[in-house]
Motif scaffolding. Structure first.
Motif, PDB file in Angstrom:
ATOM      1  N   UNK A  94       6.792  -9.550 -13.329  1.00  8.70           N
ATOM      2  CA  UNK A  94       6.834  -8.643 -12.397  1.00  8.70           C
ATOM      3  C   UNK A  94       5.642  -7.555 -12.676  1.00  8.70           C
ATOM      4  N   UNK A  95       5.298  -7.068 -13.695  1.00 12.07           N
ATOM      5  CA  UNK A  95       4.159  -6.112 -13.952  1.00 12.07           C
ATOM      6  C   UNK A  95       2.882  -6.912 -13.719  1.00 12.07           C
ATOM      7  N   UNK A  96       2.921  -8.120 -13.920  1.00 10.57           N
ATOM      8  CA  UNK A  96       1.563  -8.938 -13.447  1.00 10.57           C
ATOM      9  C   UNK A  96       1.462  -9.049 -12.138  1.00 10.57           C
ATOM     10  N   UNK A  97       2.735  -9.329 -11.303  1.00  9.48           N
ATOM     11  CA  UNK A  97       2.763  -9.355 -10.061  1.00  9.48           C
ATOM     12  C   UNK A  97       2.374  -7.988  -9.243  1.00  9.48           C
ATOM     13  N   UNK A  98       2.699  -6.917 -10.130  1.00 12.63           N
ATOM     14  CA  UNK A  98       2.333  -5.467  -9.407  1.00 12.63           C
ATOM     15  C   UNK A  98       0.724  -5.471  -9.459  1.00 12.63           C
ATOM     16  N   UNK A  99       0.378  -5.687 -10.760  1.00 16.52           N
ATOM     17  CA  UNK A  99      -1.232  -5.692 -10.944  1.00 16.52           C
ATOM     18  C   UNK A  99      -1.919  -6.445  -9.616  1.00 16.52           C
ATOM     19  N   UNK A 100      -1.531  -7.696  -9.265  1.00 20.60           N
ATOM     20  CA  UNK A 100      -2.199  -8.356  -8.356  1.00 20.60           C
ATOM     21  C   UNK A 100      -2.049  -7.644  -6.848  1.00 20.60           C
ATOM     22  N   UNK A 101      -0.893  -7.249  -6.964  1.00 23.00           N
ATOM     23  CA  UNK A 101      -0.638  -6.467  -5.544  1.00 23.00           C
ATOM     24  C   UNK A 101      -1.453  -5.151  -5.573  1.00 23.00           C
ATOM     25  N   UNK A 102      -1.592  -4.426  -6.542  1.00 27.15           N
ATOM     26  CA  UNK A 102      -2.414  -3.515  -6.514  1.00 27.15           C
ATOM     27  C   UNK A 102      -4.065  -3.612  -6.511  1.00 27.15           C
ATOM     28  N   UNK A 103      -4.392  -4.708  -7.010  1.00 30.93           N
ATOM     29  CA  UNK A 103      -5.735  -5.253  -6.984  1.00 30.93           C
ATOM     30  C   UNK A 103      -6.141  -5.856  -5.862  1.00 30.93           C
ATOM     31  N   UNK A 104      -5.293  -6.441  -5.079  1.00 31.11           N
ATOM     32  CA  UNK A 104      -5.624  -7.049  -3.780  1.00 31.11           C
ATOM     33  C   UNK A 104      -5.667  -6.153  -2.612  1.00 31.11           C
ATOM     34  N   UNK A 105      -5.095  -4.885  -2.871  1.00 25.82           N
ATOM     35  CA  UNK A 105      -5.020  -3.844  -1.576  1.00 25.82           C
ATOM     36  C   UNK A 105      -4.140  -4.235  -1.081  1.00 25.82           C
ATOM     37  N   UNK A 106      -3.305  -5.138  -1.097  1.00 22.05           N
ATOM     38  CA  UNK A 106      -2.079  -5.304  -0.170  1.00 22.05           C
ATOM     39  C   UNK A 106      -1.187  -4.163  -0.128  1.00 22.05           C
ATOM     40  N   UNK A 107      -1.341  -3.291  -1.292  1.00 20.38           N
ATOM     41  CA  UNK A 107      -0.246  -2.018  -1.303  1.00 20.38           C
ATOM     42  C   UNK A 107      -0.737  -1.314   0.121  1.00 20.38           C
ATOM     43  N   UNK A 108      -1.785  -1.168   0.470  1.00 14.68           N
ATOM     44  CA  UNK A 108      -2.156  -0.383   1.942  1.00 14.68           C
ATOM     45  C   UNK A 108      -1.474  -1.174   3.183  1.00 14.68           C
ATOM     46  N   UNK A 109      -0.899  -2.355   3.125  1.00 15.65           N
ATOM     47  CA  UNK A 109      -0.742  -3.239   4.191  1.00 15.65           C
ATOM     48  C   UNK A 109       0.916  -3.537   4.119  1.00 15.65           C
ATOM     49  N   UNK A 110       1.607  -3.767   3.085  1.00 14.81           N
ATOM     50  CA  UNK A 110       2.688  -4.243   3.028  1.00 14.81           C
ATOM     51  C   UNK A 110       3.290  -3.818   1.808  1.00 14.81           C
ATOM     52  N   UNK A 111       4.876  -4.043   2.061  1.00 12.43           N
ATOM     53  CA  UNK A 111       5.775  -3.268   0.837  1.00 12.43           C
ATOM     54  C   UNK A 111       5.496  -4.454  -0.286  1.00 12.43           C
ATOM     55  N   UNK A 112       5.785  -4.061  -1.418  1.00 13.21           N
ATOM     56  CA  UNK A 112       5.694  -4.949  -2.560  1.00 13.21           C
ATOM     57  C   UNK A 112       6.520  -6.299  -2.405  1.00 13.21           C
ATOM     58  N   UNK A 113       8.073  -5.922  -1.800  1.00 11.23           N
ATOM     59  CA  UNK A 113       9.025  -7.193  -1.944  1.00 11.23           C
ATOM     60  C   UNK A 113       8.296  -8.159  -0.813  1.00 11.23           C
ATOM     61  N   UNK A 114       7.820  -7.766   0.361  1.00 12.17           N
ATOM     62  CA  UNK A 114       7.247  -8.449   1.316  1.00 12.17           C
ATOM     63  C   UNK A 114       5.923  -9.366   0.758  1.00 12.17           C
ATOM     64  N   UNK A 115       5.112  -8.629  -0.108  1.00 16.90           N
ATOM     65  CA  UNK A 115       3.997  -9.294  -0.671  1.00 16.90           C
ATOM     66  C   UNK A 115       4.528 -10.470  -1.564  1.00 16.90           C
ATOM     67  N   UNK A 116       5.582 -10.308  -2.460  1.00 17.55           N
ATOM     68  CA  UNK A 116       6.059 -11.236  -3.191  1.00 17.55           C
ATOM     69  C   UNK A 116       6.625 -12.582  -2.564  1.00 17.55           C
ATOM     70  N   UNK A 117       7.372 -12.125  -1.363  1.00 17.23           N
ATOM     71  CA  UNK A 117       8.250 -12.876  -0.673  1.00 17.23           C
ATOM     72  C   UNK A 117       7.025 -13.731   0.208  1.00 17.23           C
ATOM     73  N   UNK A 118       6.025 -13.253   0.472  1.00 15.67           N
ATOM     74  CA  UNK A 118       4.615 -13.887   1.345  1.00 15.67           C
ATOM     75  C   UNK A 118       3.936 -15.088   0.350  1.00 15.67           C
ATOM     76  N   UNK A 119       4.390 -15.221  -0.856  1.00 17.19           N
ATOM     77  CA  UNK A 119       3.520 -15.843  -1.757  1.00 17.19           C
ATOM     78  C   UNK A 119       2.397 -14.887  -2.261  1.00 17.19           C
ATOM     79  N   UNK A 120       2.540 -13.750  -2.431  1.00 17.06           N
ATOM     80  CA  UNK A 120       1.505 -13.090  -2.801  1.00 17.06           C
ATOM     81  C   UNK A 120       0.396 -12.910  -1.804  1.00 17.06           C
ATOM     82  N   UNK A 121       0.729 -12.875  -0.908  1.00 13.74           N
ATOM     83  CA  UNK A 121      -0.456 -12.394   0.118  1.00 13.74           C
ATOM     84  C   UNK A 121       0.161 -11.146   1.136  1.00 13.74           C
ATOM     85  N   UNK A 122      -0.919 -10.518   1.727  1.00 13.48           N
ATOM     86  CA  UNK A 122      -0.636  -9.527   2.532  1.00 13.48           C
ATOM     87  C   UNK A 122      -0.175 -10.123   3.811  1.00 13.48           C
TER      88      UNK A 122
END
Length: 171
Positions: free
Chosen positions: A143-171
């Motif tokens: 989960x922490x590694x997924x958070x790092x990818x979420x933050x590093x990708x900039x997706x945190x500005x577009x979608x919520x974390x759960x949506x990011x993970x459910x979308x296969x780690x895509x914005x």
């Protein structure tokens, strides 16, 4: 008499080894958090502060199972994220990422209302290091590694974390 002597020797050995272990301090607070915080501010990196106490078992677990793992360290670097460890009972002067003021570690913990350990706080460099995410408690490595990818990708500005993970780690 022999039993009493043997009992006393065992008791003394037990007490001695118990004291020796309790005096042994971890080195998780050996690294000064200021250069890490300053680097994040200077280079506009996402900053994560992890508030811990010396006796916190879940903090030890976080270090052992997550923070010290080579693949986690690699992912942190890849995603341009800095992580600093703050001692909630510490008296070192540290920089508050939001205000840029210096204060004792214990005061910083109070300022961010840290009550459980570990507490993980993420600061957004794109919003002058305002708090982006506040998570009390242990986070498993995946989960922490997924958070790092979420933050590093900039997706945190577009979608919520759960949506990011459910979308296969895509914005």
């Amino acid at each position: 008499m022999k039993r009493l002597t043997a009992f006393l020797l065992i008791l003394i050995a037990f007490i001695y080894t118990g004291c020796e272990k309790s005096e042994k301090k971890s080195n998780k607070f050996a690294v000064d958090p200021n250069p890490i915080i300053e680097d994040a501010i200077k280079n506009k990196k996402i900053l994560i502060l992890i508030f811990e106490s010396e006796t916190c078992q879940y903090c030890e677990k976080l270090h052992r199972e997550v923070l010290s793992q080579p693949d986690f360290i690699e992912k942190k670097i890849k995603n341009n994220i800095d992580i600093a460890i703050i001692d909630v009972n510490g008296n070192r002067m540290v920089i508050d990422p939001e205000t840029k003021a210096k204060m004792e570690e214990s005061a910083l913990a109070v300022a961010y209302r840290v009550t459980g350990y570990p507490t993980i706080i993420v600061f957004d460099p794109k919003k002058d290091f305002k708090v982006l995410f506040f998570q009390p408690g242990f986070i498993p490595k995946k989960d922490f590694m997924d958070i790092l990818d979420y933050l590093g990708s900039g997706c945190y500005e577009k979608v919520k974390f759960d949506q990011y993970v459910n979308n296969g780690k895509k914005c």
